[in-house]
Every structure is written in structure tokens, then in C-alpha cells.
Design a protein around this motif. Structure first.
Motif, PDB file in Angstrom:
ATOM      1  N   GLN A  13       0.902  -1.211  -0.004  1.00 14.77           N
ATOM      2  CA  GLN A  13      -0.041   0.085  -0.027  1.00 14.77           C
ATOM      3  C   GLN A  13       0.844   1.415   0.070  1.00 14.77           C
ATOM      4  OE1 GLN A  13      -2.843  -0.293   3.206  1.00 14.77           O
ATOM      5  NE2 GLN A  13      -4.238  -1.119   1.988  1.00 14.77           N
ATOM      6  N   ALA A  14       0.377   2.219  -0.704  1.00 13.91           N
ATOM      7  CA  ALA A  14       0.999   3.817  -0.313  1.00 13.91           C
ATOM      8  C   ALA A  14       1.336   3.802   0.991  1.00 13.91           C
ATOM      9  CB  ALA A  14       0.190   4.578  -1.087  1.00 13.91           C
ATOM     10  N   SER A  85       8.247   4.964   2.339  1.00 22.08           N
ATOM     11  CA  SER A  85       7.027   5.890   2.058  1.00 22.08           C
ATOM     12  C   SER A  85       6.905   5.836   0.508  1.00 22.08           C
ATOM     13  CB  SER A  85       7.580   7.223   2.318  1.00 22.08           C
ATOM     14  OG  SER A  85       8.074   7.508   3.543  1.00 22.08           O
ATOM     15  N   LYS A  87       4.995   5.188  -3.147  1.00 24.02           N
ATOM     16  CA  LYS A  87       3.809   6.145  -3.712  1.00 24.02           C
ATOM     17  C   LYS A  87       3.521   5.272  -4.965  1.00 24.02           C
ATOM     18  CE  LYS A  87       6.335  10.318  -2.820  1.00 24.02           C
ATOM     19  NZ  LYS A  87       6.719  11.583  -3.253  1.00 24.02           N
ATOM     20  N   ARG A  88       2.427   5.501  -5.427  1.00 27.10           N
ATOM     21  CA  ARG A  88       1.841   5.015  -6.544  1.00 27.10           C
ATOM     22  C   ARG A  88       2.942   4.861  -7.917  1.00 27.10           C
ATOM     23  NH1 ARG A  88      -4.158   5.392  -8.385  1.00 27.10           N
ATOM     24  NH2 ARG A  88      -3.374   3.717  -9.614  1.00 27.10           N
ATOM     25  N   ASP A  90       5.753   4.894  -7.713  1.00 24.99           N
ATOM     26  CA  ASP A  90       6.977   3.913  -7.605  1.00 24.99           C
ATOM     27  C   ASP A  90       6.781   2.625  -8.379  1.00 24.99           C
ATOM     28  OD1 ASP A  90       7.499   5.293  -4.493  1.00 24.99           O
ATOM     29  OD2 ASP A  90       8.564   5.701  -6.183  1.00 24.99           O
ATOM     30  N   THR A  91       5.456   2.340  -8.771  1.00 27.50           N
ATOM     31  CA  THR A  91       5.067   0.986  -9.384  1.00 27.50           C
ATOM     32  C   THR A  91       5.874   0.907 -10.686  1.00 27.50           C
ATOM     33  OG1 THR A  91       3.020   1.096  -8.321  1.00 27.50           O
ATOM     34  CG2 THR A  91       3.298  -0.382 -10.501  1.00 27.50           C
ATOM     35  N   VAL A 124       2.626  -0.405  -5.939  1.00 30.56           N
ATOM     36  CA  VAL A 124       2.281   0.201  -4.953  1.00 30.56           C
ATOM     37  C   VAL A 124       0.596   0.784  -5.252  1.00 30.56           C
ATOM     38  CG1 VAL A 124       2.628   2.301  -3.393  1.00 30.56           C
ATOM     39  CG2 VAL A 124       4.370   1.187  -4.586  1.00 30.56           C
ATOM     40  N   SER A 125      -0.220   0.443  -4.313  1.00 28.66           N
ATOM     41  CA  SER A 125      -1.850   0.526  -4.458  1.00 28.66           C
ATOM     42  C   SER A 125      -2.171   1.742  -3.623  1.00 28.66           C
ATOM     43  CB  SER A 125      -2.556  -0.748  -4.010  1.00 28.66           C
ATOM     44  OG  SER A 125      -2.324  -0.855  -2.583  1.00 28.66           O
ATOM     45  N   SER A 126      -3.297   2.252  -3.865  1.00 32.58           N
ATOM     46  CA  SER A 126      -3.574   3.575  -3.154  1.00 32.58           C
ATOM     47  C   SER A 126      -4.634   3.086  -1.949  1.00 32.58           C
ATOM     48  CB  SER A 126      -4.401   4.543  -3.941  1.00 32.58           C
ATOM     49  OG  SER A 126      -5.146   4.049  -4.644  1.00 32.58           O
TER      50      SER A 126
END
Length: 126
Positions: A13-14, A85, A87-88, A90-91, A124-126
Motif C-alpha cells: 500500500q502507498a 514511503s 508512492k503509486r 513507484d510502481t 504500490v496501491s492507493s
């Protein structure tokens, strides 16, 4: 010949964290500068972080500075990147790579790396 195998990717997760590892086999790992790159769908491969052969110097892309930490353990022939930390954005598929160059200013260029791993997916999911 140097063989590189990444591990540690996954779904997070984010705001979460992951640590990627890259295990090397073959020639003397401690003589190689190591880098991490990533490639998101539809985008070019981009530099993430690099570390000198000795481990004394590290370099980061602005987008990950203060969030990611690259390190290496030459006794274990392994390089790591601790990602905090997240972030989306970073996917991506993350690749480790090895380079024999001594000019640290070139470590952000993928063309300076002669050895690459197969990549590990980080989502990375929100």
C-alpha cells in the motif's frame, strides 16, 4: 560473467515499505558498482540508485531521494534497496545492474551497466 537475481518485490500500500535484494554470482562482486533501475509500463527505464564498488558512495534519483536507501554487503555478494514511503508512481519492474566503470558521474546511465537481473515487480496501491 556475472549473474544477478532480484527478489523482494510485491504488492504494498502507498506509504508502505519494501526491501529489494539482488544476489550476484560469478566474478568478483566487490569490484562492481551496482545500480537499481526501474521501468513502468509505457515508460523508459529510469535510474533509481547506485552504489560504488566499495559501498562508500551512493547516488539517487531526485524522485527517490530521502525515501530509498541503497546498500551492499560484499561478504554476501548482495545489493539492497530499502524503499520507504512508497508512492503509486513507484510502481514498476525494478532491475539491478552491475558496472565496472570508475566514473561515478556515469552511474545513472543504463548504458554503463553490462550485467542485468531479470527484474522484480513492485506494485504500490492507493
Amino acid at each position: 560473467q556475472v549473474r544477478l537475481v532480484e527478489s523482494g518485490g510485491g504488492l504494498v500500500q502507498a506509504g508502505g515499505s519494501l526491501r529489494l535484494s539482488c544476489a550476484a554470482s560469478g566474478r568478483t562482486f566487490s569490484s562492481y558498482a551496482m545500480g537499481w533501475f526501474r521501468q513502468a509500463p509505457g515508460k523508459e527505464r529510469e535510474f533509481v540508485a547506485a552504489i560504488s564498488a566499495s559501498g562508500r558512495s551512493t547516488y539517487y534519483a531526485d524522485s527517490v531521494k530521502d525515501r530509498f536507501t541503497i546498500s551492499r554487503d560484499n561478504a554476501k555478494d548482495t545489493v539492497y534497496v530499502q524503499m520507504n514511503s512508497l508512492k503509486r508512481e513507484d510502481t514498476a519492474v525494478y532491475y539491478c545492474a552491475g558496472s565496472r566503470i570508475r566514473n561515478s558521474e556515469r552511474l545513472s546511465y543504463s548504458t554503463e551497466y553490462g550485467y542485468w537481473g531479470q527484474g522484480t515487480q513492485v506494485t504500490v496501491s492507493s
